[in-house]
Design an enzyme around this catalytic site. Sequence first.
Site, short mmCIF file in Angstrom:
data_model
loop_
_atom_site.label_atom_id
_atom_site.label_comp_id
_atom_site.label_asym_id
_atom_site.label_seq_id
_atom_site.Cartn_x
_atom_site.Cartn_y
_atom_site.Cartn_z
CB ILE A 198 40.37 47.54 28.78
CG1 ILE A 198 39.53 48.49 29.30
CG2 ILE A 198 41.70 47.88 28.34
CD1 ILE A 198 40.19 48.74 30.64
N GLY B 55 56.19 43.81 20.77
CA GLY B 55 54.94 44.24 21.09
C GLY B 55 54.09 44.16 22.59
CD GLN B 56 54.64 39.75 26.63
OE1 GLN B 56 55.59 39.04 26.04
NE2 GLN B 56 54.11 39.18 27.79
CG HIS C 88 48.22 38.94 27.05
ND1 HIS C 88 49.30 39.30 27.73
CD2 HIS C 88 48.13 39.87 26.02
CE1 HIS C 88 49.96 40.30 27.31
NE2 HIS C 88 49.22 40.72 26.18
CG LEU C 89 45.56 32.96 22.51
CD1 LEU C 89 46.76 33.06 21.61
CD2 LEU C 89 45.02 31.50 22.43
P1 AMP Z 1 49.87 43.22 24.60
O1 AMP Z 1 50.23 44.75 23.77
O2 AMP Z 1 50.03 41.72 23.65
O3 AMP Z 1 50.74 42.96 25.68
O4 AMP Z 1 48.34 43.28 24.76
C1 AMP Z 1 47.88 43.89 26.07
C2 AMP Z 1 46.22 44.06 25.96
O5 AMP Z 1 45.84 44.09 27.35
C3 AMP Z 1 46.16 45.43 25.13
O6 AMP Z 1 45.02 44.96 24.10
C4 AMP Z 1 45.26 46.00 26.13
O7 AMP Z 1 44.01 46.71 25.64
C5 AMP Z 1 44.71 44.98 27.33
N1 AMP Z 1 44.59 45.37 28.42
C6 AMP Z 1 45.23 45.94 29.31
N2 AMP Z 1 44.56 46.24 30.76
C7 AMP Z 1 43.71 45.78 30.57
C8 AMP Z 1 42.36 45.47 31.40
N3 AMP Z 1 42.62 46.28 32.63
N4 AMP Z 1 41.46 44.70 31.02
C9 AMP Z 1 41.15 44.41 30.01
N5 AMP Z 1 42.45 44.53 28.93
C10 AMP Z 1 43.33 45.07 29.21
#
Ligand code: AMP
Length: 109
Positions: free
Chosen positions: A30, A92-93, A99-100
């Site tokens: 997103i 930073g998760q 999620h990859l």
């Molecule tokens: P992380 O920081 O590795 O946990 O990455 C989480 C990712 O999820 C970030 O890049 C967000 O932009 C993405 N994200 C969060 N909510 C959504 C959503 N509803 N649809 C698509 N991506 C999302």
Amino acid sequence: MACVFCKIINKEISTDIIFENDNVVAFNDINPIAPVHVLVIPKRHIGSVIDIENEDVNLMGELIFVAKKIADNLNISQKGYKLLLRVGKDGGQEIQHIHLHLIGGKKLD
Ligand code: AMP
């Protein structure tokens, strides 16, 4: 369940799904940080790499294989791309569902 990615899997939240099979879903991030920024996730809720068990080994390999196929389909494989798994707080998760990240389409640091 409160997990936002489980809601995407269950189609409770609409998103830009670009691949789906019995085990895996992939959708556009997103908030993309590159021209290609796709998240590849297991349908089964696994919070983090920290939580991976022996039985999850094939599934984790499938995430990488799906990411590779998407990269091929998006024509970024020749130039290369980044696959990223953030793990836990210091990693930073932000979302507690594995999620990859598939990131590419430009030269990355
Ligand atoms: P992380 O920081 O590795 O946990 O990455 C989480 C990712 O999820 C970030 O890049 C967000 O932009 C993405 N994200 C969060 N909510 C959504 C959503 N509803 N649809 C698509 N991506 C999302």
